[in-house]
Motif scaffolding. Sequence first.
Motif, PDB file in Angstrom:
ATOM      1  N   SER A 104       0.926  -0.685  -0.017  1.00  0.00           N
ATOM      2  CA  SER A 104      -0.032  -0.252  -0.255  1.00  0.00           C
ATOM      3  C   SER A 104       0.987   1.454   0.577  1.00  0.00           C
ATOM      4  N   GLY A 105       0.184   2.119  -0.998  1.00  0.00           N
ATOM      5  CA  GLY A 105       1.331   3.632  -1.325  1.00  0.00           C
ATOM      6  C   GLY A 105       2.523   3.352  -1.780  1.00  0.00           C
ATOM      7  N   ALA A 106       2.257   2.077  -2.412  1.00  0.00           N
ATOM      8  CA  ALA A 106       4.357   2.405  -2.931  1.00  0.00           C
ATOM      9  C   ALA A 106       3.999   2.988  -4.601  1.00  0.00           C
ATOM     10  N   PRO A 107       5.341   3.826  -4.124  1.00  0.00           N
ATOM     11  CA  PRO A 107       4.888   4.863  -5.816  1.00  0.00           C
ATOM     12  C   PRO A 107       5.035   3.862  -7.042  1.00  0.00           C
ATOM     13  N   ALA A 108       5.123   4.268  -8.031  1.00  0.00           N
ATOM     14  CA  ALA A 108       5.580   3.706  -9.502  1.00  0.00           C
ATOM     15  C   ALA A 108       6.855   4.625 -10.443  1.00  0.00           C
ATOM     16  N   VAL A 117       4.079  -2.701 -15.660  1.00  0.00           N
ATOM     17  CA  VAL A 117       4.530  -2.558 -14.662  1.00  0.00           C
ATOM     18  C   VAL A 117       6.226  -1.643 -14.943  1.00  0.00           C
ATOM     19  N   SER A 118       6.565  -1.070 -16.271  1.00  0.00           N
ATOM     20  CA  SER A 118       6.904   0.014 -16.461  1.00  0.00           C
ATOM     21  C   SER A 118       6.473   1.065 -16.192  1.00  0.00           C
ATOM     22  N   VAL A 119       4.692   1.229 -16.123  1.00  0.00           N
ATOM     23  CA  VAL A 119       4.417   2.186 -15.887  1.00  0.00           C
ATOM     24  C   VAL A 119       3.605   2.238 -13.997  1.00  0.00           C
ATOM     25  N   TYR A 120       2.608   1.177 -14.413  1.00  0.00           N
ATOM     26  CA  TYR A 120       1.883   1.227 -12.916  1.00  0.00           C
ATOM     27  C   TYR A 120       2.332   0.086 -11.484  1.00  0.00           C
ATOM     28  N   ALA A 121       3.587  -0.271 -11.816  1.00  0.00           N
ATOM     29  CA  ALA A 121       4.062  -1.276 -10.481  1.00  0.00           C
ATOM     30  C   ALA A 121       5.252  -0.575  -9.597  1.00  0.00           C
ATOM     31  N   PRO A 122       4.969  -1.059  -8.614  1.00  0.00           N
ATOM     32  CA  PRO A 122       6.008  -0.130  -7.769  1.00  0.00           C
ATOM     33  C   PRO A 122       7.411   0.104  -8.109  1.00  0.00           C
ATOM     34  N   VAL A 123       8.079   0.690  -7.616  1.00  0.00           N
ATOM     35  CA  VAL A 123       9.291   1.195  -8.019  1.00  0.00           C
ATOM     36  C   VAL A 123      10.290  -0.199  -8.139  1.00  0.00           C
ATOM     37  N   ALA A 124      10.380  -0.812  -6.919  1.00  0.00           N
ATOM     38  CA  ALA A 124      11.363  -1.886  -6.748  1.00  0.00           C
ATOM     39  C   ALA A 124      11.082  -2.881  -7.566  1.00  0.00           C
ATOM     40  N   VAL A 125       9.637  -3.349  -7.781  1.00  0.00           N
ATOM     41  CA  VAL A 125       9.074  -4.621  -9.238  1.00  0.00           C
ATOM     42  C   VAL A 125       9.701  -4.173 -10.513  1.00  0.00           C
ATOM     43  N   ALA A 126       9.450  -2.893 -11.225  1.00  0.00           N
ATOM     44  CA  ALA A 126       9.373  -2.074 -11.986  1.00  0.00           C
ATOM     45  C   ALA A 126      10.827  -2.170 -12.587  1.00  0.00           C
ATOM     46  N   ILE A 177     -11.233  -1.651 -15.553  1.00  0.00           N
ATOM     47  CA  ILE A 177     -12.025  -3.158 -15.780  1.00  0.00           C
ATOM     48  C   ILE A 177     -11.480  -3.049 -14.467  1.00  0.00           C
ATOM     49  N   PRO A 178     -11.959  -4.746 -13.899  1.00  0.00           N
ATOM     50  CA  PRO A 178     -11.704  -4.413 -12.252  1.00  0.00           C
ATOM     51  C   PRO A 178     -10.159  -5.466 -12.696  1.00  0.00           C
ATOM     52  N   ASN A 179      -9.643  -5.508 -11.839  1.00  0.00           N
ATOM     53  CA  ASN A 179      -8.162  -5.989 -11.396  1.00  0.00           C
ATOM     54  C   ASN A 179      -7.375  -5.849 -12.403  1.00  0.00           C
ATOM     55  N   ALA A 180      -7.675  -4.767 -13.193  1.00  0.00           N
ATOM     56  CA  ALA A 180      -5.859  -4.553 -14.171  1.00  0.00           C
ATOM     57  C   ALA A 180      -5.387  -3.905 -13.168  1.00  0.00           C
ATOM     58  N   ALA A 181      -4.187  -4.158 -14.117  1.00  0.00           N
ATOM     59  CA  ALA A 181      -3.018  -2.703 -13.088  1.00  0.00           C
ATOM     60  C   ALA A 181      -3.509  -1.239 -13.482  1.00  0.00           C
ATOM     61  N   PRO A 182      -3.495  -0.920 -13.659  1.00  0.00           N
ATOM     62  CA  PRO A 182      -5.004   0.516 -13.877  1.00  0.00           C
ATOM     63  C   PRO A 182      -5.441   0.866 -12.206  1.00  0.00           C
ATOM     64  N   THR A 183      -6.245   0.006 -12.305  1.00  0.00           N
ATOM     65  CA  THR A 183      -7.071  -0.453 -11.393  1.00  0.00           C
ATOM     66  C   THR A 183      -6.918  -0.386  -9.957  1.00  0.00           C
ATOM     67  N   LEU A 184      -6.564  -1.277  -9.943  1.00  0.00           N
ATOM     68  CA  LEU A 184      -5.192  -2.251  -8.480  1.00  0.00           C
ATOM     69  C   LEU A 184      -4.165  -1.155  -8.419  1.00  0.00           C
ATOM     70  N   ALA A 185      -3.226  -0.328  -8.937  1.00  0.00           N
ATOM     71  CA  ALA A 185      -2.348   0.649  -8.768  1.00  0.00           C
ATOM     72  C   ALA A 185      -3.032   1.931  -8.386  1.00  0.00           C
ATOM     73  N   SER A 186      -3.973   1.986  -8.591  1.00  0.00           N
ATOM     74  CA  SER A 186      -5.271   3.506  -8.325  1.00  0.00           C
ATOM     75  C   SER A 186      -5.471   2.871  -6.657  1.00  0.00           C
ATOM     76  N   ARG A 187      -6.144   2.201  -6.567  1.00  0.00           N
ATOM     77  CA  ARG A 187      -6.175   1.643  -4.944  1.00  0.00           C
ATOM     78  C   ARG A 187      -4.685   1.536  -4.438  1.00  0.00           C
ATOM     79  N   ARG A 188      -3.687   1.033  -4.465  1.00  0.00           N
ATOM     80  CA  ARG A 188      -2.423   0.869  -4.036  1.00  0.00           C
ATOM     81  C   ARG A 188      -2.308   1.815  -3.648  1.00  0.00           C
ATOM     82  N   MET A 189      -2.290   3.172  -4.473  1.00  0.00           N
ATOM     83  CA  MET A 189      -2.099   4.318  -4.108  1.00  0.00           C
ATOM     84  C   MET A 189      -3.081   5.505  -3.739  1.00  0.00           C
ATOM     85  N   GLY A 190      -4.157   4.264  -2.491  1.00  0.00           N
ATOM     86  CA  GLY A 190      -5.425   5.178  -1.600  1.00  0.00           C
ATOM     87  C   GLY A 190      -6.388   6.172  -2.921  1.00  0.00           C
TER      88      GLY A 190
END
Length: 305
Positions: free
Chosen positions: A22-26, A88-97, A268-281
């Motif tokens: 939670s809160g991990a920036p991309a 991944v390059s756009v939405y994943a947490p920085v460490a993962v990307a 689109i439910p459970n797609a990277a853009p929606t999940l990343a938005s939720r991760r960022m609160g």
Amino acid sequence: MSNEPRAPQRRPVPQVDFLNPSGAPALYPPDSLAWQVFKNPISLFIGGITAVLLELAEERVRTGVWEHSIFPTDPLIRMQRTGLMTHVSVYAPVAVAEKLIRGVVAMHARVEGTTPKGTPYRANDPELLNWVQCTVSYGFMEAYAAYCRPLSDAQRDHFYRESMASARLFLAHGAPQSKAEQQQQFERMQPHLEAHPIILQFLEIVLRTSALPLFLKPLQSTMVRAGIHLLPAWLIERLGLQGRQWRLKPWEQRLLRTLGALFERVPIPNAAPTLASRRMGLPANYLYKRFTATTGDGSMASAQS
């Protein structure tokens, strides 16, 4: 350098958690233009076709892709991996990307050889890295502007500047940072772009591979031709893609614009853009509100409809 290509290894598509921690920036912030462009499946597929055609038109890139990847034998897995890396390059947490991009760079370091014409190539050649980054930015951005939401030249410049967040990790330090630089790069590469049977083979593979969700599958041929339509006119002619079977009809353009606009509004439910938005609160539909205002630097400011 060996003239014998190494046998491509089939690797499973990685599993990436876009929701945690939670809160991990991309690499890109949620209000970036990149978060807008890469959320739309219409522009992703069409723009991907455009980018790959530009890459395959270059002799060294074409040979490296065809001899050192699984695309000719397992195109679906390759397309899934490419699509995942884009998100991944756009939405994943920085460490993962950063970890996954380092893996791609290390893999590219082993890709080298000689083209059928006798031209040596290395996947990590700066000129080729910059060209690939240029084609990716051009393809996805122009597909988004054509079929999802119009973009101004200021927004295009902003998108190219933004792209350096991931381009530098891919070692593409000379990638274009403006529309003018993109056009200059196209001009420099123009003498090196050529027709080749592999380009037609690529199109045939994409047309017969079920790469889209079931509800979009009937439009796969239309979207492939839309990707061709975004190429510069001189390149369409040079590649021999000006024939009727490759042309996009006006009603097809209208249909794709309607669908592109729809996916600007429907999460689109459970797609990277929606999940990343939720991760960022942020709300899951954060990226699907209207972004109509343009800030002074060319980015998009949210305006709730």
